[in-house]
Design an enzyme around this catalytic site. Structure first.
Site, PDB file in Angstrom:
ATOM      1  N   ASP A   1      46.231  32.409  44.973  1.00 58.18           N
ATOM      2  CA  ASP A   1      45.370  33.285  44.167  1.00 58.18           C
ATOM      3  C   ASP A   1      43.935  32.810  44.339  1.00 58.18           C
ATOM      4  O   ASP A   1      43.675  31.739  44.888  1.00 58.18           O
ATOM      5  CB  ASP A   1      45.791  33.249  42.682  1.00 58.18           C
TER       6      ASP A   1
ATOM      7  N   ASP B   1      41.978  33.802  49.338  1.00 56.63           N
ATOM      8  CA  ASP B   1      41.582  35.206  49.258  1.00 56.63           C
ATOM      9  C   ASP B   1      42.413  35.939  50.306  1.00 56.63           C
ATOM     10  O   ASP B   1      42.271  35.678  51.509  1.00 56.63           O
ATOM     11  CB  ASP B   1      40.077  35.326  49.566  1.00 56.63           C
ATOM     12  N   VAL B   2      43.263  36.842  49.854  1.00 58.12           N
ATOM     13  CA  VAL B   2      44.210  37.480  50.786  1.00 58.12           C
ATOM     14  C   VAL B   2      43.514  38.329  51.852  1.00 58.12           C
ATOM     15  O   VAL B   2      44.124  38.665  52.863  1.00 58.12           O
ATOM     16  CB  VAL B   2      45.262  38.346  50.045  1.00 58.12           C
TER      17      VAL B   2
ATOM     18  N   TYR C   1      42.087  52.736  45.515  1.00 57.90           N
ATOM     19  CA  TYR C   1      43.316  52.011  45.129  1.00 57.90           C
ATOM     20  C   TYR C   1      44.554  52.758  45.631  1.00 57.90           C
ATOM     21  O   TYR C   1      45.435  52.178  46.280  1.00 57.90           O
ATOM     22  CB  TYR C   1      43.366  51.851  43.609  1.00 57.90           C
TER      23      TYR C   1
ATOM     24  N   LYS D   1      47.353  51.626  48.426  1.00 58.60           N
ATOM     25  CA  LYS D   1      48.772  51.491  48.082  1.00 58.60           C
ATOM     26  C   LYS D   1      49.643  52.358  48.996  1.00 58.60           C
ATOM     27  O   LYS D   1      50.761  51.968  49.352  1.00 58.60           O
ATOM     28  CB  LYS D   1      48.999  51.836  46.615  1.00 58.60           C
TER      29      LYS D   1
ATOM     30  N   THR E   1      50.734  44.088  31.259  1.00 57.42           N
ATOM     31  CA  THR E   1      50.730  42.663  31.607  1.00 57.42           C
ATOM     32  C   THR E   1      50.035  41.817  30.546  1.00 57.42           C
ATOM     33  O   THR E   1      50.036  40.596  30.648  1.00 57.42           O
ATOM     34  CB  THR E   1      49.976  42.450  32.941  1.00 57.42           C
TER      35      THR E   1
ATOM     36  N   THR F   1      43.402  43.199  29.357  1.00 61.47           N
ATOM     37  CA  THR F   1      42.651  44.211  28.605  1.00 61.47           C
ATOM     38  C   THR F   1      41.832  45.062  29.586  1.00 61.47           C
ATOM     39  O   THR F   1      41.969  44.912  30.803  1.00 61.47           O
ATOM     40  CB  THR F   1      41.728  43.525  27.580  1.00 61.47           C
TER      41      THR F   1
HETATM   42  P1  NAP Z   1      46.453  41.652  37.818  1.00 62.68           P
HETATM   43  O1  NAP Z   1      46.868  41.315  36.443  1.00 62.68           O
HETATM   44  O2  NAP Z   1      45.082  42.223  38.029  1.00 62.68           O
HETATM   45  O3  NAP Z   1      46.636  40.357  38.726  1.00 62.68           O
HETATM   46  C1  NAP Z   1      46.282  40.382  40.068  1.00 62.68           C
HETATM   47  C2  NAP Z   1      46.100  38.958  40.536  1.00 62.68           C
HETATM   48  O4  NAP Z   1      45.697  39.018  41.929  1.00 62.68           O
HETATM   49  C3  NAP Z   1      44.992  38.230  39.777  1.00 62.68           C
HETATM   50  O5  NAP Z   1      45.363  36.901  39.524  1.00 62.68           O
HETATM   51  C4  NAP Z   1      43.831  38.304  40.743  1.00 62.68           C
HETATM   52  O6  NAP Z   1      42.912  37.253  40.611  1.00 62.68           O
HETATM   53  C5  NAP Z   1      44.550  38.203  42.075  1.00 62.68           C
HETATM   54  N1  NAP Z   1      43.698  38.651  43.179  1.00 62.68           N
HETATM   55  C6  NAP Z   1      42.833  39.695  43.183  1.00 62.68           C
HETATM   56  N2  NAP Z   1      42.200  39.757  44.358  1.00 62.68           N
HETATM   57  C7  NAP Z   1      42.689  38.740  45.116  1.00 62.68           C
HETATM   58  C8  NAP Z   1      42.424  38.286  46.424  1.00 62.68           C
HETATM   59  N3  NAP Z   1      41.502  38.876  47.192  1.00 62.68           N
HETATM   60  N4  NAP Z   1      43.095  37.213  46.904  1.00 62.68           N
HETATM   61  C9  NAP Z   1      44.009  36.586  46.117  1.00 62.68           C
HETATM   62  N5  NAP Z   1      44.318  36.971  44.874  1.00 62.68           N
HETATM   63  C10 NAP Z   1      43.651  38.043  44.369  1.00 62.68           C
HETATM   64  O7  NAP Z   1      47.445  42.694  38.493  1.00 62.68           O
HETATM   65  P2  NAP Z   1      48.918  43.194  38.028  1.00 62.68           P
HETATM   66  O8  NAP Z   1      48.751  44.293  37.061  1.00 62.68           O
HETATM   67  O9  NAP Z   1      49.761  42.025  37.726  1.00 62.68           O
HETATM   68  O10 NAP Z   1      49.400  43.875  39.386  1.00 62.68           O
HETATM   69  C11 NAP Z   1      50.080  43.130  40.386  1.00 62.68           C
HETATM   70  C12 NAP Z   1      50.484  44.083  41.499  1.00 62.68           C
HETATM   71  O11 NAP Z   1      51.224  45.169  40.964  1.00 62.68           O
HETATM   72  C13 NAP Z   1      49.295  44.710  42.235  1.00 62.68           C
HETATM   73  O12 NAP Z   1      49.635  44.888  43.582  1.00 62.68           O
HETATM   74  C14 NAP Z   1      49.146  46.045  41.547  1.00 62.68           C
HETATM   75  O13 NAP Z   1      48.497  46.999  42.355  1.00 62.68           O
HETATM   76  C15 NAP Z   1      50.605  46.386  41.330  1.00 62.68           C
HETATM   77  N6  NAP Z   1      50.808  47.391  40.279  1.00 62.68           N
HETATM   78  C16 NAP Z   1      50.533  47.094  38.973  1.00 62.68           C
HETATM   79  C17 NAP Z   1      50.752  48.053  38.004  1.00 62.68           C
HETATM   80  C18 NAP Z   1      50.491  47.789  36.550  1.00 62.68           C
HETATM   81  O14 NAP Z   1      50.637  48.736  35.747  1.00 62.68           O
HETATM   82  N7  NAP Z   1      50.139  46.574  36.163  1.00 62.68           N
HETATM   83  C19 NAP Z   1      51.222  49.321  38.372  1.00 62.68           C
HETATM   84  C20 NAP Z   1      51.483  49.588  39.702  1.00 62.68           C
HETATM   85  C21 NAP Z   1      51.270  48.601  40.653  1.00 62.68           C
HETATM   86  P3  NAP Z   1      41.594  37.432  39.686  1.00 62.68           P
HETATM   87  O15 NAP Z   1      42.102  37.571  38.294  1.00 62.68           O
HETATM   88  O16 NAP Z   1      40.832  36.178  39.948  1.00 62.68           O
HETATM   89  O17 NAP Z   1      40.916  38.675  40.181  1.00 62.68           O
END
Ligand code: NAP
Length: 256
Positions: free
Chosen positions: A36, A65-66, A162, A166, A197, A200
């Protein structure tokens, strides 16, 4: 212990769904590289690494950073160095900017595509380059699970870049599954619906929640563990003859 002795890299493992996947994998005996940008969970609370170590699990944190090729290779190298190989790659990290087409600047587009699409390409490339050199077990040299979204299948309201990124993840999953099946690489995706999750901001605005509730037949919105359990299945030896699939974990959103 469905992942006993298996090594896995999970991106975006500090927060939300990535953290839930990491904790679930650790419960099942996996040895983990948590990748991360930093260790602070977006939603607050304890660091993933500390929680896994407190459970008696094996994990290391790699700042990565991915969207950076050298970082993607370093995540995989860390798994090889620490655990002797890489069995499972979970490409979970993603970002959004929350803008429709006309408000999406080139910088917005480039950044979202760099993380959400290029990041998955780089993660898959680094992982599979290693996996194809490993001895197969029951015909499998390695498993990839990409985290997509229902918004890779249908319009993402006011998040043009986004949703496009995806859709690329769903496409890459199929292409990789077909191209590398003969070499024993299993590649699937999990598409979460609306998952709460604990973070906020815009994701839980009253509009976003009421839109999601209206779209979701199941009488609650999603939890990170819902997604983690599906990823666990696809990462485990229980998922046989399944590749190129995009498994919806969306409470029926896409059925509606
Ligand atoms: P999240 O809470 O925003 O967590 C994402 C994590 O990825 C954070 O720790 C973030 O770090 C990290 N990150 C962001 N950019 C990065 C980079 N360039 N390199 C490495 N790490 C990076 O997201 P989430 O809601 O858990 O979602 C996780 C996955 O599920 C994502 O692929 C999202 O698109 C997918 N998804 C989520 C939902 C939903 O409702 N939550 C719905 C559909 C799909 P920072 O905090 O430092 O930015």
């Amino acid at each position: 212990m469905r992942l006993q002795g298996k090594s896995a890299v999970i991106t975006g493992a500090a927060s939300g769904i990535g953290k839930a996947i990491a904790l679930r994998f650790a419960e099942e005996g996996a040895r983990l590289v948590l990748a991360d940008l930093g260790q602070t969970p977006r939603e607050g609370g304890e660091h993933t690494l500390d929680m896994i170590r407190a459970m008696g699990g094996e994990a290391v944190f790699v700042e990565a950073d991915v969207s950076n090729a050298a970082d993607a290779e370093a995540m995989v190298a860390s798994a090889v160095e620490q655990f002797g190989g890489l069995d499972i790659m979970v490409n979970n990290a993603a970002i959004g900017v929350g803008k429709p087409l006309l408000e999406t600047t080139e910088e917005d587009w480039d950044r979202v595509m760099a993380v959400n699409a290029k990041g998955v390409y780089l993660g898959c490339r680094a992982a599979i380059a290693r996996m194809v050199t490993q001895e197969p077990r029951d015909g499998v040299r390695g498993r990839v699970v990409n985290i997509s979204s229902q918004h890779g299948m249908i319009r993402s309201p006011n998040d043009f870049a986004y949703g496009t990124g995806k859709a690329a993840v769903v496409y890459m999953t199929r292409q990789i599954a077909g191209d590398y099946a003969e070499q024993g690489i299993v590649c699937n995706a999990v598409a979460p619906g609306k998952i709460l999750t604990g973070k906020t901001g815009d994701a839980i605005s009253p509009e976003a929640i009421s839109y999601s509730e209206a779209r979701t037949p199941w009488p609650r919105l999603g939890r990170p563990l819902d997604v983690a359990n599906a990823v666990l299945f696809l990462a485990s030896d229980e998922a046989t003859y399944i590749t190129g699939e995009n498994l919806m974990v969306d409470g029926g959103w896409m059925a509606n």
